[in-house]
Design a protein around this motif. Structure first.
Motif, short mmCIF file in Angstrom:
data_model
loop_
_atom_site.label_atom_id
_atom_site.label_comp_id
_atom_site.label_asym_id
_atom_site.label_seq_id
_atom_site.Cartn_x
_atom_site.Cartn_y
_atom_site.Cartn_z
N UNK A 11 0.82 -1.19 0.12
CA UNK A 11 0.04 -0.15 -0.12
C UNK A 11 0.76 1.10 -0.15
N UNK A 12 0.94 1.81 -1.26
CA UNK A 12 1.76 3.01 -1.41
C UNK A 12 1.44 4.19 -0.34
N UNK A 13 2.26 4.87 0.37
CA UNK A 13 2.06 6.01 1.23
C UNK A 13 1.31 6.95 0.31
N UNK A 14 0.48 7.82 0.86
CA UNK A 14 -0.09 8.91 -0.05
C UNK A 14 0.26 10.15 0.82
N UNK A 15 1.05 11.05 -0.10
CA UNK A 15 1.69 12.05 0.56
C UNK A 15 0.91 13.40 0.03
N UNK A 16 0.38 14.20 1.04
CA UNK A 16 -0.26 15.44 0.46
C UNK A 16 0.67 16.33 -0.22
N UNK A 17 0.18 16.99 -1.38
CA UNK A 17 1.05 17.91 -2.34
C UNK A 17 1.20 19.24 -1.68
N UNK A 18 2.47 19.79 -1.74
CA UNK A 18 3.07 20.82 -1.00
C UNK A 18 2.70 21.07 0.29
N UNK A 19 2.95 20.02 1.04
CA UNK A 19 2.36 20.27 2.28
C UNK A 19 3.16 21.04 3.10
N UNK A 297 2.48 29.36 -7.41
CA UNK A 297 3.72 28.63 -7.04
C UNK A 297 3.64 27.04 -7.35
N UNK A 298 4.92 26.53 -7.86
CA UNK A 298 4.89 25.22 -8.14
C UNK A 298 5.66 24.39 -7.13
N UNK A 299 5.47 23.16 -6.97
CA UNK A 299 6.04 22.18 -5.98
C UNK A 299 7.78 22.27 -6.65
N UNK A 300 8.59 21.90 -5.80
CA UNK A 300 10.17 21.68 -5.89
C UNK A 300 10.52 20.56 -6.82
N UNK A 301 11.34 20.61 -7.34
CA UNK A 301 11.80 19.56 -8.23
C UNK A 301 11.92 18.20 -7.82
N UNK A 302 12.17 18.18 -6.34
CA UNK A 302 12.39 17.07 -5.88
C UNK A 302 10.86 16.25 -5.55
N UNK A 303 10.04 17.29 -5.32
CA UNK A 303 8.67 16.82 -5.05
C UNK A 303 8.19 16.02 -6.09
N UNK A 304 8.26 16.99 -7.24
CA UNK A 304 7.64 16.46 -8.77
C UNK A 304 8.39 15.25 -8.91
N UNK A 305 9.53 14.98 -8.93
CA UNK A 305 10.16 13.83 -9.14
C UNK A 305 9.57 12.82 -8.44
N UNK A 306 9.52 12.89 -6.92
CA UNK A 306 9.24 11.98 -5.87
C UNK A 306 7.78 11.65 -6.35
N UNK A 307 6.80 12.46 -6.64
CA UNK A 307 5.10 12.18 -6.85
C UNK A 307 4.94 12.96 -8.09
N UNK A 308 4.67 12.13 -9.23
CA UNK A 308 4.40 12.61 -10.40
C UNK A 308 3.38 13.42 -10.56
N UNK A 309 2.38 12.86 -9.75
CA UNK A 309 0.98 13.62 -10.00
C UNK A 309 1.15 15.16 -9.31
N UNK A 310 2.13 15.46 -8.57
CA UNK A 310 2.27 16.68 -7.92
C UNK A 310 2.80 17.87 -8.97
N UNK A 311 3.42 17.28 -10.04
CA UNK A 311 4.03 18.01 -10.99
C UNK A 311 3.36 19.17 -11.77
#
Length: 324
Positions: A11-19, A297-311
């Protein structure tokens, strides 16, 4: 909403975007004694959990149209149950929900728009072209309208309009005609068949770039089925109106249509509307909001790479500076 898969596993972890950024933007308002925050799109409760943990006296009103999401967030937020009120409603119902709780104004509002990971990842919901499932796409499964009804019953002109306006699809007319031809032969009732139809309708040269060619069609149908843009249009002024002076709103969107609506709503109230020919500003024409973000404002590169749906996420936020 907007909680994204962070990795693989049973069960993959669900991470809130730009938390972290959302917590930072809302923090000054939520530190006020007796503060109340509305999470109008509660989803799995990831943002809500972080805010409740960071502010031990904060009360939270969690709203969601998806009963499955409400059940999951209730479990997640159980440690804070005495500070949380849950409501099964669309997020344009914020005033009615608050009235029912005798809360005249709030210090924070969060709207995390779009579709959540559980909705995308549960094949039976019919949101994703990557699974074969019934054409459903309802966020609120108590409503009647489904994607199958839109695809099989809407006139070609309406289908083309939806695909063009909500999906920004260049080949909206071709796809609509392909759908009409196919449904005359047999009903289109599965995500796989619809995705195949879209692919066949789009020119081969276009299919070779830009990801899955069905993406824009599925987005458009989802928006139509769930009335997302009309709800957002009503929800933004309704939510802003319930902000206390010093209260803050954060809007997280995932496509340009949502972002433009958020930009217009916040910018309009952050503008001095004194007629330009007057020598002094009029008090009743002064801005009601102060913008807290520079553009979207957009997510940082690391967050976008880690969570593609955040991009594709865009965050806009504002603070109420005065009441009318």
């Amino acid at each position: 909403m907007g909680e994204t898969d962070a990795g693989e596993g049973e069960r993959a972890a669900h991470v809130p975007v730009m938390l972290e950024r959302i917590a930072e933007v809302l923090r000054p308002a939520l530190e006020v004694p007796g503060a109340v925050v509305v999470d109008g799109t509660l989803g799995l409760g990831g943002h809500a959990e972080a805010l409740l943990r960071a502010h031990p006296a904060l009360r939270l009103v969690g709203i969601d149209r998806d009963t499955t999401a409400l059940d999951r967030s209730r479990a997640r937020l159980a440690p804070y149950a005495d500070r949380v009120h849950f409501a099964h409603a669309e997020y344009d119902a914020v005033p009615g929900v608050l009235d029912g709780l005798d809360i005249p104004e709030v210090q924070g509002v969060l709207l995390d728009l779009g579709v959540s990971s559980p909705q995308l990842d549960e094949a039976g919901r019919g949101f994703a072209y990557s699974y074969d499932a019934p054409l459903d796409m309802r966020m609120d499964r108590t409503q009647a309208l489904t994607a199958a009804e839109v695809v099989n019953a809407y006139p070609a002109a309406d289908l083309a309009r939806i695909l063009r306006d909500y999906g920004e699809e260049r080949f909206a007319g071709r796809i609509a005609q392909a759908i009409v031809r196919e449904r005359a032969r047999t009903a289109i009732d599965s995500t796989r068949r619809l995705a195949e139809l879209v692919r066949e309708a789009i020119p081969a040269a276009t299919r070779r770039t830009g990801g899955n060619p069905a993406k824009r069609t599925f987005q458009a149908l989802r928006i139509e089925v769930n009335g997302e843009l009309s709800i957002l249009e009503r929800a933004l002024p309704a939510a802003i109106d319930r902000l206390a002076v010093g209260g803050r709103i954060a809007v997280l969107s995932y496509h340009s249509l949502e972002d433009r609506m958020a930009k217009r709503a916040l910018t309009a109230l952050a503008t001095d509307t004194t007629p330009p020919d007057l020598p002094v500003p009029l008090p009743d024409r002064q801005p009601e909001l102060r913008l807290l973000t520079r553009g979207g404002e957009v997510p940082g590169d690391q967050e976008s790479e880690r969570n593609p749906r955040a991009a594709s996420a865009r965050l806009r936020a504002a603070e109420r500076t005065r009441r009318r």
